[in-house]
Scaffold this motif. Structure first.
Motif, PDB file in Angstrom:
ATOM      1  N   SER A   1      72.469  53.255  25.472  1.00 50.80           N
ATOM      2  CA  SER A   1      71.199  52.582  25.227  1.00 50.80           C
ATOM      3  C   SER A   1      71.403  51.105  24.918  1.00 50.80           C
ATOM      4  CB  SER A   1      70.507  53.265  24.041  1.00 50.80           C
ATOM      5  OG  SER A   1      69.395  52.512  23.659  1.00 50.80           O
ATOM      6  N   GLN A   2      70.330  50.361  25.123  1.00 51.15           N
ATOM      7  CA  GLN A   2      70.322  48.954  24.782  1.00 51.15           C
ATOM      8  C   GLN A   2      70.152  48.817  23.259  1.00 51.15           C
ATOM      9  OE1 GLN A   2      67.058  47.214  26.868  1.00 51.15           O
ATOM     10  NE2 GLN A   2      67.110  45.369  25.599  1.00 51.15           N
ATOM     11  N   VAL A   3      70.791  47.797  22.669  1.00 57.64           N
ATOM     12  CA  VAL A   3      70.642  47.588  21.226  1.00 57.64           C
ATOM     13  C   VAL A   3      69.453  46.655  20.970  1.00 57.64           C
ATOM     14  CG1 VAL A   3      71.848  46.977  19.102  1.00 57.64           C
ATOM     15  CG2 VAL A   3      73.153  47.618  21.127  1.00 57.64           C
ATOM     16  N   THR A   4      68.630  47.040  20.009  1.00 57.40           N
ATOM     17  CA  THR A   4      67.484  46.183  19.653  1.00 57.40           C
ATOM     18  C   THR A   4      67.508  45.945  18.155  1.00 57.40           C
ATOM     19  OG1 THR A   4      66.081  48.084  19.183  1.00 57.40           O
ATOM     20  CG2 THR A   4      66.068  47.275  21.454  1.00 57.40           C
ATOM     21  N   LEU A   5      66.691  45.010  17.689  1.00 51.05           N
ATOM     22  CA  LEU A   5      66.530  44.860  16.236  1.00 51.05           C
ATOM     23  C   LEU A   5      65.185  45.473  15.874  1.00 51.05           C
ATOM     24  CD1 LEU A   5      67.766  41.222  15.357  1.00 51.05           C
ATOM     25  CD2 LEU A   5      68.999  43.391  15.139  1.00 51.05           C
ATOM     26  N   ASP A   6      65.237  46.427  14.973  1.00 50.77           N
ATOM     27  CA  ASP A   6      63.992  47.087  14.565  1.00 50.77           C
ATOM     28  C   ASP A   6      63.500  46.473  13.252  1.00 50.77           C
ATOM     29  OD1 ASP A   6      61.906  48.944  14.382  1.00 50.77           O
ATOM     30  OD2 ASP A   6      63.124  50.288  13.142  1.00 50.77           O
ATOM     31  N   HIS A   7      62.209  46.097  13.239  1.00 51.11           N
ATOM     32  CA  HIS A   7      61.599  45.659  11.971  1.00 51.11           C
ATOM     33  C   HIS A   7      61.268  46.909  11.170  1.00 51.11           C
ATOM     34  CE1 HIS A   7      60.838  42.044  14.435  1.00 51.11           C
ATOM     35  NE2 HIS A   7      60.892  41.406  13.279  1.00 51.11           N
ATOM     36  N   ILE A   8      61.952  47.120  10.048  1.00 49.35           N
ATOM     37  CA  ILE A   8      61.694  48.328   9.263  1.00 49.35           C
ATOM     38  C   ILE A   8      60.229  48.374   8.835  1.00 49.35           C
ATOM     39  CG2 ILE A   8      62.234  49.530   7.093  1.00 49.35           C
ATOM     40  CD1 ILE A   8      64.368  49.953   9.178  1.00 49.35           C
ATOM     41  N   ILE A   9      59.719  47.265   8.272  1.00 49.42           N
ATOM     42  CA  ILE A   9      58.253  47.204   8.142  1.00 49.42           C
ATOM     43  C   ILE A   9      57.777  46.220   9.212  1.00 49.42           C
ATOM     44  CG2 ILE A   9      58.020  47.995   5.733  1.00 49.42           C
ATOM     45  CD1 ILE A   9      57.821  45.096   4.867  1.00 49.42           C
ATOM     46  N   PRO A  10      56.769  46.605   9.965  1.00 49.55           N
ATOM     47  CA  PRO A  10      56.443  45.898  11.211  1.00 49.55           C
ATOM     48  C   PRO A  10      55.979  44.450  11.011  1.00 49.55           C
ATOM     49  CG  PRO A  10      54.765  47.529  10.682  1.00 49.55           C
ATOM     50  CD  PRO A  10      55.868  47.734   9.696  1.00 49.55           C
ATOM     51  N   LYS A  11      56.376  43.610  11.957  1.00 52.23           N
ATOM     52  CA  LYS A  11      56.059  42.183  11.823  1.00 52.23           C
ATOM     53  C   LYS A  11      54.566  41.901  11.986  1.00 52.23           C
ATOM     54  CE  LYS A  11      57.367  40.548  16.507  1.00 52.23           C
ATOM     55  NZ  LYS A  11      57.750  41.823  17.161  1.00 52.23           N
ATOM     56  N   LYS A  12      53.897  42.809  12.665  1.00 49.43           N
ATOM     57  CA  LYS A  12      52.467  42.627  12.888  1.00 49.43           C
ATOM     58  C   LYS A  12      51.719  42.669  11.537  1.00 49.43           C
ATOM     59  CE  LYS A  12      49.387  44.455  16.450  1.00 49.43           C
ATOM     60  NZ  LYS A  12      49.271  45.584  17.381  1.00 49.43           N
ATOM     61  N   LYS A  13      52.096  43.640  10.723  1.00 47.00           N
ATOM     62  CA  LYS A  13      51.409  43.857   9.455  1.00 47.00           C
ATOM     63  C   LYS A  13      52.045  43.022   8.333  1.00 47.00           C
ATOM     64  CE  LYS A  13      49.768  48.054   7.148  1.00 47.00           C
ATOM     65  NZ  LYS A  13      50.046  49.490   7.055  1.00 47.00           N
ATOM     66  N   TYR A  14      53.351  42.808   8.427  1.00 45.41           N
ATOM     67  CA  TYR A  14      54.063  42.069   7.373  1.00 45.41           C
ATOM     68  C   TYR A  14      54.800  40.885   7.989  1.00 45.41           C
ATOM     69  CZ  TYR A  14      53.349  46.521   4.957  1.00 45.41           C
ATOM     70  OH  TYR A  14      52.797  47.652   4.402  1.00 45.41           O
ATOM     71  N   PRO A  15      54.047  39.874   8.456  1.00 46.64           N
ATOM     72  CA  PRO A  15      54.692  38.757   9.155  1.00 46.64           C
ATOM     73  C   PRO A  15      55.715  38.018   8.291  1.00 46.64           C
ATOM     74  CG  PRO A  15      52.376  38.296   8.702  1.00 46.64           C
ATOM     75  CD  PRO A  15      52.580  39.731   8.391  1.00 46.64           C
ATOM     76  N   TYR A  16      55.563  38.050   6.984  1.00 47.44           N
ATOM     77  CA  TYR A  16      56.520  37.356   6.101  1.00 47.44           C
ATOM     78  C   TYR A  16      57.941  37.892   6.252  1.00 47.44           C
ATOM     79  CZ  TYR A  16      52.713  35.115   3.584  1.00 47.44           C
ATOM     80  OH  TYR A  16      51.648  34.360   3.260  1.00 47.44           O
ATOM     81  N   TYR A  17      58.029  39.113   6.715  1.00 44.16           N
ATOM     82  CA  TYR A  17      59.358  39.736   6.820  1.00 44.16           C
ATOM     83  C   TYR A  17      59.849  39.805   8.269  1.00 44.16           C
ATOM     84  CZ  TYR A  17      58.579  40.922   1.970  1.00 44.16           C
ATOM     85  OH  TYR A  17      58.354  40.833   0.622  1.00 44.16           O
ATOM     86  N   SER A  18      59.176  39.013   9.147  1.00 43.82           N
ATOM     87  CA  SER A  18      59.492  39.149  10.571  1.00 43.82           C
ATOM     88  C   SER A  18      60.862  38.600  10.946  1.00 43.82           C
ATOM     89  CB  SER A  18      58.405  38.487  11.419  1.00 43.82           C
ATOM     90  OG  SER A  18      58.274  37.148  11.000  1.00 43.82           O
ATOM     91  N   ILE A  19      61.396  37.645  10.172  1.00 42.45           N
ATOM     92  CA  ILE A  19      62.727  37.120  10.510  1.00 42.45           C
ATOM     93  C   ILE A  19      63.719  37.310   9.358  1.00 42.45           C
ATOM     94  CG2 ILE A  19      61.826  35.460  12.200  1.00 42.45           C
ATOM     95  CD1 ILE A  19      62.393  33.242  10.086  1.00 42.45           C
ATOM     96  N   THR A  20      63.310  37.995   8.311  1.00 42.40           N
ATOM     97  CA  THR A  20      64.188  38.228   7.148  1.00 42.40           C
ATOM     98  C   THR A  20      65.255  39.268   7.507  1.00 42.40           C
ATOM     99  OG1 THR A  20      62.327  37.762   5.707  1.00 42.40           O
ATOM    100  CG2 THR A  20      64.203  38.905   4.707  1.00 42.40           C
ATOM    101  N   PRO A  21      66.525  38.900   7.413  1.00 45.76           N
ATOM    102  CA  PRO A  21      67.586  39.820   7.890  1.00 45.76           C
ATOM    103  C   PRO A  21      67.520  41.221   7.288  1.00 45.76           C
ATOM    104  CG  PRO A  21      68.517  37.674   7.371  1.00 45.76           C
ATOM    105  CD  PRO A  21      67.084  37.619   6.927  1.00 45.76           C
ATOM    106  N   ILE A  22      67.192  41.336   6.012  1.00 50.56           N
ATOM    107  CA  ILE A  22      67.218  42.659   5.370  1.00 50.56           C
ATOM    108  C   ILE A  22      66.173  43.610   5.979  1.00 50.56           C
ATOM    109  CG2 ILE A  22      65.579  42.241   3.461  1.00 50.56           C
ATOM    110  CD1 ILE A  22      69.064  43.832   3.050  1.00 50.56           C
ATOM    111  N   ASN A  23      65.165  43.017   6.664  1.00 50.24           N
ATOM    112  CA  ASN A  23      64.153  43.862   7.313  1.00 50.24           C
ATOM    113  C   ASN A  23      64.489  44.138   8.781  1.00 50.24           C
ATOM    114  OD1 ASN A  23      61.672  45.306   7.330  1.00 50.24           O
ATOM    115  ND2 ASN A  23      60.697  43.580   8.396  1.00 50.24           N
ATOM    116  N   LEU A  24      65.633  43.625   9.245  1.00 50.70           N
ATOM    117  CA  LEU A  24      65.995  43.791  10.658  1.00 50.70           C
ATOM    118  C   LEU A  24      67.219  44.691  10.781  1.00 50.70           C
ATOM    119  CD1 LEU A  24      65.563  40.093  11.835  1.00 50.70           C
ATOM    120  CD2 LEU A  24      64.043  42.005  12.318  1.00 50.70           C
TER     121      LEU A  24
END
Ligand SMILES: [Zn+2]
Length: 449
Positions: A114-137
């Motif tokens: 499979s291809q490797v992706t980065l998953d937003h544990i809490i979604p960036k749509k709802k929690y944009p503040y965590y969209s680029i925070t490493p601990i959420n990826l």
């Protein structure tokens, strides 16, 4: 799901790269660069700290609202593509991926598939503040990321914080198709997780939520179905070059040979190999499946004709030379019926069947002379039923490994029993076999008691 250790990247590292390498980010910070940048770092670091402090209840983090004074910073999510290949944050993505040892921390499957992706544990749509925070990826396989989509469970299992050994909870069952055993259906389930301990209950709830969120049931079920059909294909190739009868023990042996890992302890992950192993374990333990398969494979061997001929011979012999004692009766039966490897007369005493007289091959083992059967077997014997079994108990003790055979037990009265070990896998439901058993019984009852 496996815990990912060694995650040390912070949002500050990320923002510094953006400031130094991404022109548009400078517009985002606004005038008075240094001062504005420090404010941005403080704001996102505070969010990051909140995330770390409350990782057990991430879904309770506030969702951004229109009147939030910092709402404009929600557009930070526009910088997420900098993690893509060739962009400013790609080196950090590589660091994150290096922490997971080529396996998806959610489903355990190898990234080789499979291809490797980065998953937003809490979604960036709802929690944009965590969209680029490493601990959420979290680096996950494409499959897990897509199946999860924007879902947020009430209880989140987080690979940077939690550990959960998935394969401790998996079970596999076969729904046997009696007519076409190779088209049986294999199912995968999770054992019911139960506990009285409050902490355990919470953990179990999170585990269940995680399984649902990433649709792991579906994923593993798909893999196990493919494994099963591949195993059956391989098996059919093996048997197509043999021209023999197949006993349950033989079939077990074939399937076991297909298992690359002999021991469950060799596994650390739920992946294609492990699920294939589970398939093999279920196949080899499912006697019903194996007997249907054996019956199907032996369908061209015409044993009924053999039985009819044998009965004719036996009847003729009796007419020629009358039976006068036990030994000569055994001798006659053994000589007349070519498929009999062993005929033993046993008396039931002291919870064992003790050999009184016999003819035919056997291995010099005490177990043959004093045969201690399991309770279920014993109960059937004591109920004075004539019965045949393909998965033999005595047979496995006297026969060379893997050879096909059927075991027939005939009660002859007064706690005496005759056990026949027959070469070949006879259809135990055959009317002809039943007639032969009755004939032998008639002959033995006269001389045994
Ligand atoms: Zn995955």
């Amino acid at each position: 799901m496996r815990k990912i250790s060694g995650m040390t990247l912070t949002i500050k590292d990320i923002l510094e790269v953006l400031r130094d390498e991404v022109v548009e980010f400078v517009d985002f910070i606004g005038d008075g660069e240094d001062e504005s940048f420090n404010q941005v770092v403080d704001l996102f670091s505070a969010y990051e700290k909140k995330y770390m402090d409350e990782y057990e209840s991430l879904s309770n983090l506030p969702v951004i609202s229109e009147d939030d004074i910092n709402a404009n910073f929600a557009t930070i999510k526009n910088y997420y593509p900098e993690y893509y290949k060739g962009h400013a944050l790609y080196k950090y993505r590589e660091i994150m991926e290096s922490l997971v040892e080529m396996r998806c921390p959610i489903c355990d499957c190898s990234f080789a598939y499979s291809q490797v992706t980065l998953d937003h544990i809490i979604p960036k749509k709802k929690y944009p503040y965590y969209s680029i925070t490493p601990i959420n990826l979290v680096p996950t396989c494409y499959n897990c990321n897509m199946r999860k989509n924007d879902g947020t469970p009430s209880k989140i299992l987080h690979p940077y914080f939690h550990d959960f050994i998935t394969f401790d909870y998996l079970t596999v069952t076969l729904e046997v198709n009696e007519k076409e055993p190779t088209e049986s259906i294999i199912n995968l389930g999770f054992t019911e997780l139960n506990s009285d301990d409050v902490n355990e209950i919470n953990k179990v709830e999170s585990i269940k939520a995680n399984i649902d969120l990433y649709k792991l049931r579906q994923k593993y079920t798909d893999i196990i179905n493919i494994s099963f059909s591949k195993l059956i294909d391989e098996f059919q190739k093996v048997v197509s070059i043999q021209n023999d009868v197949y006993s349950i023990n033989e079939l077990k042996k074939y399937f076991k040979l297909m298992d690359i890992f002999m021991d469950s302890n060799d596994y650390n992950y739920v992946d294609e190999d492990f699920l294939r192993h589970l398939c093999i374990v279920e196949i080899t333990q499912n006697t019903h499946f194996l007997s249907c398969l054996a019956e199907k494979l032996n369908i061209f061997v015409d044993y009924d004709t053999q039985i009819v001929e044998s009965m004719e011979k036996l009847n003729n012999k009796i007419k020629e030379s009358p039976l006068y004692n036990q030994s000569n009766t055994l001798e006659l039966i053994k000589e007349t019926l070519p498929m009999i490897m062993f005929i033993g007369l046993y008396k039931f005493t002291d919870k064992s069947l003790n050999l009184i007289n016999y003819r035919g091959v056997y291995q010099k083992e005490d177990s043959v002379f004093k045969f201690k059967p399991e309770e279920q077997y014993l109960n059937s014997i004591l109920a004075h039923q004539v019965f045949s079994i393909n998965e033999s108990l005595l047979l496995s003790k006297v026969q060379p490994k893997g050879q096909a055979g059927t075991e027939i037990v005939i009660p002859t009265g007064n706690k005496n029993f005759c056990i026949l070990l027959v070469n070949g896998l006879f259809n135990i439901k055959s009317q002809k076999l039943n007639e032969l058993e009755i004939l032998i019984k008639k002959l033995l009852v006269k001389t045994v008691n």
